[in-house]
Write a protein that holds these residues in place. Structure first.
Motif, PDB file in Angstrom:
ATOM      1  N   ALA A  38       0.837  -1.207   0.000  1.00 23.09           N
ATOM      2  CA  ALA A  38       0.000   0.000   0.000  1.00 23.09           C
ATOM      3  C   ALA A  38       0.872   1.257   0.000  1.00 23.09           C
ATOM      4  O   ALA A  38       0.573   2.235  -0.698  1.00 23.09           O
ATOM      5  CB  ALA A  38      -0.933  -0.008   1.202  1.00 23.09           C
ATOM      6  N   GLU A  39       1.958   1.239   0.770  1.00 24.33           N
ATOM      7  CA  GLU A  39       2.878   2.379   0.809  1.00 24.33           C
ATOM      8  C   GLU A  39       3.510   2.610  -0.562  1.00 24.33           C
ATOM      9  O   GLU A  39       3.591   3.748  -1.035  1.00 24.33           O
ATOM     10  CB  GLU A  39       3.967   2.131   1.859  1.00 24.33           C
ATOM     11  N   ASP A  41       2.306   1.790  -3.438  1.00 24.01           N
ATOM     12  CA  ASP A  41       1.259   2.308  -4.322  1.00 24.01           C
ATOM     13  C   ASP A  41       1.021   3.796  -4.065  1.00 24.01           C
ATOM     14  O   ASP A  41       0.942   4.589  -5.003  1.00 24.01           O
ATOM     15  CB  ASP A  41      -0.050   1.535  -4.127  1.00 24.01           C
ATOM     16  N   ARG A  42       0.901   4.168  -2.779  1.00 24.93           N
ATOM     17  CA  ARG A  42       0.648   5.566  -2.413  1.00 24.93           C
ATOM     18  C   ARG A  42       1.759   6.479  -2.904  1.00 24.93           C
ATOM     19  O   ARG A  42       1.509   7.563  -3.428  1.00 24.93           O
ATOM     20  CB  ARG A  42       0.560   5.706  -0.882  1.00 24.93           C
ATOM     21  N   GLU A  43       2.990   6.052  -2.689  1.00 20.56           N
ATOM     22  CA  GLU A  43       4.140   6.897  -3.010  1.00 20.56           C
ATOM     23  C   GLU A  43       4.671   6.676  -4.425  1.00 20.56           C
ATOM     24  O   GLU A  43       5.591   7.387  -4.848  1.00 20.56           O
ATOM     25  CB  GLU A  43       5.244   6.658  -1.980  1.00 20.56           C
ATOM     26  N   ASP A  44       4.114   5.699  -5.127  1.00 18.14           N
ATOM     27  CA  ASP A  44       4.535   5.357  -6.487  1.00 18.14           C
ATOM     28  C   ASP A  44       6.052   5.174  -6.553  1.00 18.14           C
ATOM     29  O   ASP A  44       6.744   5.782  -7.373  1.00 18.14           O
ATOM     30  CB  ASP A  44       4.062   6.419  -7.482  1.00 18.14           C
TER      31      ASP A  44
END
Length: 64
Positions: A38-39, A41-44
């Protein structure tokens, strides 16, 4: 057409009450890995976090 299988490493951390992490069960490891995903994905930051493959090989061709 040639196809290649690539192996990657991804780091993640998990918090536990045991100095050697011996109290981490599969559920805790899965939750920690899902949080890491998830991290990323959030931060790409997938490319930076994973880097190049550490091993690659040619996939066998499937019979026609």
């Amino acid at each position: 057409m040639a196809r290649y299988n690539h192996a990657f490493t991804i780091a993640f951390s998990a918090v536990s009450s045991d100095a050697k992490g011996e109290d981490l069960d599969p559920g805790a490891l899965k939750a920690a890995l899902q949080a890491r995903i998830a991290e990323l994905d959030r931060e790409d930051t997938w490319i930076e976090a994973v880097g190049p493959p550490f091993d690659s090989y040619l996939e066998p061709e499937e019979p026609s």
